[in-house]
Design an enzyme around this catalytic site. Structure first.
Site, short mmCIF file in Angstrom:
data_model
loop_
_atom_site.label_atom_id
_atom_site.label_comp_id
_atom_site.label_asym_id
_atom_site.label_seq_id
_atom_site.Cartn_x
_atom_site.Cartn_y
_atom_site.Cartn_z
N GLU A 46 6.46 -20.51 -14.26
CA GLU A 46 6.78 -20.15 -12.87
C GLU A 46 7.59 -21.25 -12.19
O GLU A 46 7.31 -22.45 -12.36
CB GLU A 46 5.51 -19.94 -12.04
CG GLU A 46 4.62 -18.81 -12.52
CD GLU A 46 5.15 -17.42 -12.26
OE1 GLU A 46 6.11 -17.30 -11.47
OE2 GLU A 46 4.59 -16.47 -12.84
N THR A 47 8.57 -20.84 -11.42
CA THR A 47 9.21 -21.68 -10.41
C THR A 47 8.92 -21.05 -9.07
O THR A 47 9.09 -19.84 -8.88
CB THR A 47 10.73 -21.78 -10.65
OG1 THR A 47 10.96 -22.42 -11.90
CG2 THR A 47 11.41 -22.58 -9.54
#
Length: 260
Positions: A46-47
């Protein structure tokens, strides 16, 4: 947009464990395509982007290398750590999101505590195809956003080597495998090749389904959970009405700048 980013290991008290997330705090929102390209460039599970919101002040969005998702626990924990430690924002924090308003506060032990919506699941048939894809004996299964599968033991969860090609074709976002724990209330692992993440090291949002599942079987509303991926993670959870409180620790391990 702000070019500074922080890499944070979430649901762990030590660096190089837990689940890493990349965190951006934005002054204005870039295009969806740009955020997706940045997430693909970082290539973490995830970003997370935190930017302005007209109603709550902050909006949070999460991108895997392949898609935007509606809810992510470890990246929300990571973002809260950066906003509190680096930017000095006071707790509790309130975020607008695709899953409604989310809050992050401090629990009695000083850990960051996520306030997330519970995820409902319904019984799901245990088929030979399901057992073959997981390579383990399935005790029971339920399904909602994810397919949640109970295995015979914590050892079986550790030994699980799913057929990613088979899982990728299933309609759920991902597959959670779980069992009662030996040194904790329950263990789990999470596989989501459908969204570009073969195995997520620690998945806070999965506990929005795991907590009501195990509450019905262990008759406890407060539980200590371990995600037993290679990196591992620890989560202190509480079922509170229609909400699930998920507490953990996080460590900022790196800072950088986006130059393009």
């Amino acid at each position: 947009m702000a070019t500074t980013f922080y890499q944070v290991d979430a649901f762990t008290a030590q660096a190089f464990a837990g689940n890493p997330a990349m965190v951006y705090r934005l002054e204005q929102w870039p295009s969806d395509a740009r955020m997706q390209a940045i997430a693909a460039e970082h290539n973490l599970s995830e970003t997370v982007f935190v930017g302005p919101d007209a109603e709550l002040g902050l909006r949070i969005r999460w991108f895997t290398p392949a898609v935007e998702v509606d809810l992510c626990g470890h990246a929300t924990l990571a973002a809260a750590q950066v906003l509190s430690e680096v930017y000095g924002l006071p707790l509790p924090l309130r975020f607008a999101s695709l899953s409604g308003e989310l809050r992050v506060a401090e629990d009695a032990q000083g850990r960051l505590q996520l306030d997330f919506p519970q995820q409902a699941c319904a019984p799901f048939a245990v088929t030979p195809e399901l057992q073959a894809a997981l390579g383990q004996t399935v005790v029971e299964a339920v399904a909602g956003l994810n397919l949640l599968v109970r295995l015979e033991s914590a050892a079986a969860v550790l030994a699980c080597t799913p057929d990613m090609r088979a899982i990728r074709g299933w309609p759920q976002q991902g597959v959670i495998v779980t069992a009662e724990g030996d040194d904790c209330d329950f263990v789990s692992r999470y596989f989501a090749p459908q969204v570009g993440v073969d195995e997520d090291p620690v998945t806070g949002s999965a506990h929005c389904a795991l907590m009501p599942f195990w509450q019905a079987r262990l008759n406890k509303s407060q539980m200590f959970a371990c995600q037993v991926s290679a990196r591992g993670g620890e989560l202190w959870c509480e079922l509170k009405g229609e909400r699930v409180l998920i507490a953990g620790q996080a460590v900022i391990v790196a800072r950088g700048e986006l130059l393009v």
